[in-house]
Enzyme design. Structure first.
Site, short mmCIF file in Angstrom:
data_model
loop_
_atom_site.label_atom_id
_atom_site.label_comp_id
_atom_site.label_asym_id
_atom_site.label_seq_id
_atom_site.Cartn_x
_atom_site.Cartn_y
_atom_site.Cartn_z
N HIS A 1 -11.24 18.07 -1.86
CA HIS A 1 -10.90 16.46 -1.97
C HIS A 1 -11.22 15.90 -0.01
O HIS A 1 -11.06 15.24 0.51
CB HIS A 1 -9.52 15.35 -2.22
N HIS B 1 -13.40 7.24 2.57
CA HIS B 1 -12.87 7.29 0.68
C HIS B 1 -13.71 6.85 -0.01
O HIS B 1 -14.48 7.25 -1.67
CB HIS B 1 -11.52 6.54 0.25
N HIS C 1 -15.44 9.13 -1.88
CA HIS C 1 -14.70 9.88 -3.52
C HIS C 1 -16.64 10.06 -4.38
O HIS C 1 -16.73 10.27 -5.51
CB HIS C 1 -14.40 8.98 -3.75
N ASN D 1 -7.81 4.00 3.51
CA ASN D 1 -9.30 4.37 2.63
C ASN D 1 -10.38 4.34 3.51
O ASN D 1 -11.11 4.91 2.89
CB ASN D 1 -9.20 2.96 2.01
N GLU E 1 -6.90 14.70 5.84
CA GLU E 1 -5.90 13.21 5.19
C GLU E 1 -5.98 13.29 7.53
O GLU E 1 -5.87 11.68 7.95
CB GLU E 1 -5.62 13.54 4.84
N ARG F 1 -2.70 -1.74 3.99
CA ARG F 1 -2.75 -0.54 3.34
C ARG F 1 -4.35 0.00 3.04
O ARG F 1 -4.87 1.11 3.22
CB ARG F 1 -2.21 -0.95 2.06
N LYS G 1 1.71 6.32 -4.49
CA LYS G 1 1.21 5.99 -5.12
C LYS G 1 1.03 7.48 -6.18
O LYS G 1 1.03 8.17 -5.80
CB LYS G 1 -0.59 5.67 -4.64
N ARG H 1 10.98 4.42 -18.93
CA ARG H 1 10.03 2.83 -18.04
C ARG H 1 10.14 3.13 -17.29
O ARG H 1 10.40 2.58 -15.85
CB ARG H 1 10.82 1.78 -18.76
N GLU I 1 -1.17 -1.98 -1.41
CA GLU I 1 -2.27 -2.39 -0.89
C GLU I 1 -3.31 -3.71 -1.19
O GLU I 1 -3.95 -4.06 -1.86
CB GLU I 1 -3.51 -1.25 -1.80
N LYS J 1 1.55 6.28 8.11
CA LYS J 1 0.90 6.26 7.18
C LYS J 1 2.74 5.57 6.13
O LYS J 1 2.57 4.07 5.55
CB LYS J 1 1.77 7.52 5.91
#
Length: 348
Positions: free
Chosen positions: A252, A237, A241, A234, A178, A230, A136, A114, A226, A216
């Site tokens: 990427h 993206h 993506h 993206n 990025e 936030r 993330k 956990r 997000e 960031k």
């Protein structure tokens, strides 16, 4: 040397950034129960450094390099290896590698017992300016990118430009995807980008890395999960993506730039971004991806955007630049989205 701190409701994450950061901060980790996750590329380059820094008996899990390793089977293999190594709840996972290693190792750390401690040591330009910062974690599942994941802040991130000196030009292009995205969102990054004589120069990159992290971190501090702000991260993206999932072959970061180009076209068509600012962003993109691909099957590839996690309705959500340092969120019907992407392709 720069220290940047992210404070959220759940955790504090300290990013040590600058030349010499690894030698200054990594050896102190040796006092803890460690489990190193890295990939075949990084291990071949830095095997001796790993054992010299963390001890010859430190458990190391080496996964195959590349996006294909970001899957549930590899995730469970790492967790099984952690259990075999007897990692306790006060143990610490050290993610030593690029974005794939950081994502999957971070997810393992969040799930094992956990949650155990996590330190990120990013070795690619993309992971240094983006994926190692913000908490993330994820693996891909069922051909959907990052479908299984958590928000789990590393307690420490060690960002040292020493690692980017061994990167290929393709890996630098990936990171620049990025960086240019951040430039479309942040005035400080943008001003350095447009003044740069050579975006691929290692000295320039080492100088601009802290600006990307600082930007960031400011966003993540205000919106860790997000829920609102936030989402701007993206930019590029949604479309990137979708193309990445359908066509593959590129990195990427290159797909982020390709997606950003197509979405800039949409922004211009809708009167949201234009003029000299839009032209300058396109110029930056083309310095990295010289020939923007005109994909033949826009309709099929665009369908991947339906699964984007930003979508809160049946509409496609994209974030586009507006003015310097400002962006807008657009909601588009799928038919309209495909039509605009097709129009962009036909105008290449």
């Amino acid at each position: 040397m720069t220290d940047i701190t992210i404070n959220t409701d759940n955790a504090q994450s300290v990013i040590h950034c600058g030349e010499g950061a690894f030698d200054k901060y990594a050896p102190a980790l040796r006092e803890r129960q460690l489990f190193i996750v890295t990939d075949t590329n990084v291990f071949s380059l830095y095997k001796d450094l790993i054992y010299q820094t963390f001890g010859k008996d430190v458990p190391v899990k080496v996964i195959p390099a590349g996006e294909a390793s970001k899957n549930s089977r590899c995730l469970l293999n790492i967790i099984s290896a952690m259990a075999d190594a007897g990692i306790k709840r006060n143990g610490c996972v050290v993610a030593l590698g690029g974005g794939v290693v950081g994502d999957i190792a971070g997810l393992c750390a969040s799930l094992y017992m956990r949650g155990v401690h996590l330190v990120q040591i990013p070795t690619t330009l993309l992971s240094q300016v983006d994926s190692s910062v913000g908490g993330k974690t994820a693996v891909d599942f069922g051909k959907i990118k990052n479908l299984i994941g958590t928000f789990y802040q590393p307690e420490e991130v060690i960002v040292d430009p020493r690692f980017i000196t061994t990167l290929s030009k393709r890996q630098i292009r990936c990171g620049l995807g990025e960086i240019i995205k951040h430039g479309a969102l942040d005035k400080t990054v943008y001003s350095k980008l447009i003044k740069a004589e050579d975006l691929f120069d290692i000295g320039f990159l080492a100088n601009i890395i802290p600006d990307n992290i600082r930007f960031k971190a400011s966003v993540v501090t205000r919106d860790e999960r997000e829920a609102g702000l936030r989402k701007i991260l993206n930019l590029g993206h949604t479309t990137g993506h979708a193309f990445e999932l359908y066509y593959g072959r590129r990195s990427h970061g290159e797909y982020v730039l390709i997606g950003m180009y197509y979405e800039l076209f949409i922004a211009r068509e809708m009167g949201i971004c234009g003029g000299e600012y839009c032209d300058s962003l396109i110029s930056l993109i083309k310095k990295v991806v010289k020939n923007i691909p005109g994909y033949d099957d826009i309709q099929s590839s665009a369908l991947g955007a339906k699964y984007d996690k930003k979508n809160s309705s049946a509409k496609i959500t994209i974030v586009v630049p507006h003015t310097e340092g400002q962006s807008r969120e657009l909601l588009l019907d799928m038919d309209e989205y495909i039509e605009l992407l097709t129009k962009c392709r036909d105008n290449l």
